[in-house]
Design a protein around this motif. Structure first.
Motif, short mmCIF file in Angstrom:
data_model
loop_
_atom_site.label_atom_id
_atom_site.label_comp_id
_atom_site.label_asym_id
_atom_site.label_seq_id
_atom_site.Cartn_x
_atom_site.Cartn_y
_atom_site.Cartn_z
N LEU A 1 24.30 -19.35 -40.02
CA LEU A 1 24.68 -20.73 -40.29
C LEU A 1 25.18 -21.43 -39.02
CD1 LEU A 1 26.38 -20.27 -43.75
CD2 LEU A 1 24.20 -21.43 -43.27
N GLU A 2 25.88 -20.68 -38.16
CA GLU A 2 26.31 -21.24 -36.88
C GLU A 2 25.09 -21.65 -36.05
OE1 GLU A 2 28.66 -18.30 -34.92
OE2 GLU A 2 30.38 -18.58 -36.24
N LEU A 3 24.07 -20.79 -36.04
CA LEU A 3 22.87 -21.08 -35.26
C LEU A 3 22.15 -22.32 -35.80
CD1 LEU A 3 21.57 -17.46 -34.69
CD2 LEU A 3 22.54 -19.00 -32.97
N VAL A 4 22.10 -22.46 -37.11
CA VAL A 4 21.51 -23.67 -37.70
C VAL A 4 22.30 -24.90 -37.23
CG1 VAL A 4 21.12 -24.93 -39.86
CG2 VAL A 4 20.52 -22.50 -39.70
N GLY A 5 23.62 -24.80 -37.27
CA GLY A 5 24.46 -25.91 -36.82
C GLY A 5 24.29 -26.23 -35.35
N GLU A 6 24.15 -25.19 -34.53
CA GLU A 6 23.94 -25.41 -33.10
C GLU A 6 22.61 -26.12 -32.85
OE1 GLU A 6 24.40 -21.64 -31.12
OE2 GLU A 6 26.48 -21.45 -31.80
N CYS A 7 21.60 -25.74 -33.58
CA CYS A 7 20.30 -26.42 -33.45
C CYS A 7 20.45 -27.90 -33.80
CB CYS A 7 19.26 -25.79 -34.38
SG CYS A 7 18.63 -24.20 -33.82
N ALA A 8 21.12 -28.18 -34.89
CA ALA A 8 21.30 -29.58 -35.31
C ALA A 8 22.11 -30.35 -34.27
CB ALA A 8 21.96 -29.64 -36.67
N ALA A 9 23.11 -29.70 -33.70
CA ALA A 9 23.98 -30.38 -32.75
C ALA A 9 23.26 -30.71 -31.45
CB ALA A 9 25.20 -29.51 -32.46
#
Length: 70
Positions: free
Chosen positions: A45-53
């Motif tokens: 989930l952190e990686l998904v958020g980093e991609c979005a950011a």
């Protein structure tokens, strides 16, 4: 989306699919008792958020804009 946005979306989709494989056949109790599973899900989930950011355009596509004031 441009090429970079597509690559970001593909990465996000890959992470979400991996989450799916982690939780397949698992229960909520497994999440409560398996710390490794919990941490793996958190990381995905952190990686998904980093991609979005990293991509304002991707973020804009994924996060609906709210109309009106607070």
């Amino acid at each position: 989306p441009d090429k970079d946005d597509r690559a970001t979306l593909v990465d996000m989709l890959e992470f979400v699919r991996e989450i799916g494989t982690f939780v397949e056949g698992r229960s909520r109790q497994d999440l409560d008792t398996d710390r490794t599973l919990l941490r793996a899900l958190e990381r995905m989930l952190e990686l998904v958020g980093e991609c979005a950011a990293e991509s304002p355009r991707v973020r804009a596509m994924l996060i609906p804009r709210f109309r009106g004031g607070p």
